[in-house]
Write a protein that holds these residues in place. Sequence first.
Motif, PDB file in Angstrom:
ATOM      1  N   PRO A 127       0.817  -1.217   0.000  1.00 17.18           N
ATOM      2  CA  PRO A 127       0.000   0.000   0.000  1.00 17.18           C
ATOM      3  C   PRO A 127       0.848   1.265   0.000  1.00 17.18           C
ATOM      4  O   PRO A 127       1.862   1.340   0.706  1.00 17.18           O
ATOM      5  CB  PRO A 127      -0.817  -0.124   1.285  1.00 17.18           C
ATOM      6  N   GLN A 130      -0.495   7.326   2.025  1.00 17.47           N
ATOM      7  CA  GLN A 130      -1.650   8.133   1.642  1.00 17.47           C
ATOM      8  C   GLN A 130      -1.629   9.502   2.316  1.00 17.47           C
ATOM      9  O   GLN A 130      -2.529   9.870   3.065  1.00 17.47           O
ATOM     10  CB  GLN A 130      -2.937   7.359   1.955  1.00 17.47           C
ATOM     11  N   THR A 157      -8.084   0.243  -7.270  1.00 23.23           N
ATOM     12  CA  THR A 157      -8.165   0.400  -5.820  1.00 23.23           C
ATOM     13  C   THR A 157      -7.571  -0.831  -5.152  1.00 23.23           C
ATOM     14  O   THR A 157      -7.950  -1.960  -5.445  1.00 23.23           O
ATOM     15  CB  THR A 157      -9.629   0.583  -5.380  1.00 23.23           C
ATOM     16  N   ASN A 160      -5.319  -3.492   1.381  1.00 25.72           N
ATOM     17  CA  ASN A 160      -4.364  -3.006   2.376  1.00 25.72           C
ATOM     18  C   ASN A 160      -4.593  -3.781   3.665  1.00 25.72           C
ATOM     19  O   ASN A 160      -5.624  -3.623   4.314  1.00 25.72           O
ATOM     20  CB  ASN A 160      -4.557  -1.504   2.604  1.00 25.72           C
ATOM     21  N   ASN A 170      -8.081   8.942   4.397  1.00 26.47           N
ATOM     22  CA  ASN A 170      -8.880   7.738   4.225  1.00 26.47           C
ATOM     23  C   ASN A 170      -8.591   7.130   2.864  1.00 26.47           C
ATOM     24  O   ASN A 170      -8.190   7.824   1.923  1.00 26.47           O
ATOM     25  CB  ASN A 170     -10.377   8.064   4.303  1.00 26.47           C
ATOM     26  N   ASP A 171      -8.850   5.825   2.735  1.00 28.71           N
ATOM     27  CA  ASP A 171      -8.638   5.153   1.454  1.00 28.71           C
ATOM     28  C   ASP A 171      -9.419   5.839   0.340  1.00 28.71           C
ATOM     29  O   ASP A 171      -8.896   6.099  -0.742  1.00 28.71           O
ATOM     30  CB  ASP A 171      -9.079   3.685   1.552  1.00 28.71           C
ATOM     31  N   TYR A 174      -8.102   9.379  -0.613  1.00 30.08           N
ATOM     32  CA  TYR A 174      -6.855   9.306  -1.380  1.00 30.08           C
ATOM     33  C   TYR A 174      -7.138   8.995  -2.848  1.00 30.08           C
ATOM     34  O   TYR A 174      -6.635   9.676  -3.750  1.00 30.08           O
ATOM     35  CB  TYR A 174      -5.957   8.241  -0.765  1.00 30.08           C
ATOM     36  N   ASN A 196     -10.743  -5.006   2.661  1.00 33.84           N
ATOM     37  CA  ASN A 196     -10.370  -3.885   3.519  1.00 33.84           C
ATOM     38  C   ASN A 196     -11.394  -3.667   4.623  1.00 33.84           C
ATOM     39  O   ASN A 196     -11.050  -3.417   5.786  1.00 33.84           O
ATOM     40  CB  ASN A 196     -10.210  -2.616   2.687  1.00 33.84           C
ATOM     41  N   ARG A 201     -10.645  -1.690   7.885  1.00 34.74           N
ATOM     42  CA  ARG A 201     -10.384  -0.388   7.288  1.00 34.74           C
ATOM     43  C   ARG A 201     -11.723   0.256   6.900  1.00 34.74           C
ATOM     44  O   ARG A 201     -12.780  -0.120   7.402  1.00 34.74           O
ATOM     45  CB  ARG A 201      -9.446  -0.535   6.091  1.00 34.74           C
ATOM     46  N   PHE A 207     -16.300   4.436   1.495  1.00 31.94           N
ATOM     47  CA  PHE A 207     -15.354   4.600   0.394  1.00 31.94           C
ATOM     48  C   PHE A 207     -16.056   5.169  -0.835  1.00 31.94           C
ATOM     49  O   PHE A 207     -15.588   6.131  -1.456  1.00 31.94           O
ATOM     50  CB  PHE A 207     -14.713   3.253   0.061  1.00 31.94           C
TER      51      PHE A 207
END
Length: 488
Positions: A127, A130, A157, A160, A170-171, A174, A196, A201, A207
Amino acid sequence: MKGSINNVKALECLPQTGVGIIYSPAIANIDLPKGLIDTLEVEPQTLCIRNADDSLQIPVNVFEQIQALPYNKLVHSIGAPVGGSLTPKRDQLDLIKYSANLFNSPWVTEHLSFNATTQFNTGFFLPPLQTERGLELAINNVTILQKEIERPIAVETGVNYLKPNTKEMNDGAYVSALAKATNCGILLDIHNLFANQLNGRQSIVDFLKEIPLEQVVEMHIAGGTELNGLWMDSHSGPIDKRLLSLTREILPDLPNLKAITYEIFDSYIPVVGDPVIISEMETVRDLWESRKIRYKAINNEQLPKAVYNVQKLNQEYQPAEWESLLGNEVIGRSSASEGTVQEERFEVYQKLIKEFRASMVARIFKLTTRYMMLVLGAEVFSAILNHFWESYPPEQLSYKEAKNFAKYLQKKEYKLPWLDRLLRYELAVLDTLMDETTRVVEFDADPTPMFNALSQGKLPETMGALGEYEVEITPETSNTDWLVLDHA
């Protein structure tokens, strides 16, 4: 596509390529019902080899054979990941462009990860950092691909396995910032997001609230497995029913989705069998055909909400510092940074990388590794591998990993009667595959009984007679199936 690759409107105009599957020779050998799939997604690096001078060799005939297959083709690169501080290499850019042009790939996808530091390869996609600085590097790498490939680029995407770092974005934030800054497409790997969320996560719902959904041009979906309490993106078989339910809810919100691609590693295909692959493709076909229908999950098992347990390495890093620290940890070396604390989830990466490295060596040195395991036992052989891994960092290419293992064994000078003989023979096979030069390997005993027995997974009952024997190795009689740039 020239002149429009940085325009989000161009994503709307991309053609629909429908239902796809990642190409491999094993997939090509399945008798798929007509009309079940529309597209083969090709990882060009897995089709190439490296010459003795380390230059990339493109087997044009193999690429042209794939091009002749009656399907659309999409290029899914694994050789120029955009999530690290290293920029894409020239030979990788040339390969991607050649593949995209040959296959007339409407867009090209690449991983939002890194797999090398400035000092060594990690042997696995890891990963990215970020942060704002990490984002700047990713933007630069995506921009390079857009300029060089001259087609729309979509970033995948990633999965991680680490806990979040509160110093990072945050994922979703990013990915959103990268997509908006470059106007690139998004390859929404829904199984990565699923893993995730299961692993604590960001949730899939959160997301998706953060990313520009109109920039999602493709979706990857796959099966996974559980390992040490974590859900792994293992591409190992059937799609989880919970994931299918979630996917049905999500699809109507993706206005520019052009393809759904099923991923399975070719090593699992013989394990699950052709009927399972066909059944999974029927499921993906149903997803595609009903993608605009609005579903509400019924009796769906509740997924755990993101818990945001913070990783112990919860501090600010520079990208190169993070890549070095994480890279050293996952390949089993001590971290170069002082004062850091071992993150327990690094062990997952360590296990995955070790399994991958072991398979690379065993695939090339089949006879040598079988002999060592039979003579020494699995536990001792495992200890030898662990010491080798401590001495040499991972390589992305199978033949390089094998060459390093050969160097290691030659230095150790283990007193096993047939080890040197088998290793010399398999090194000669490897060299012949690399330079297509015929070689003759001399033996001081008849190797036939040993070869035959090892091919059956056992030691010979009677050793070959002593004497002068020669084995000729020619390019025509060698097997090049494993000579690929491995998916890391």
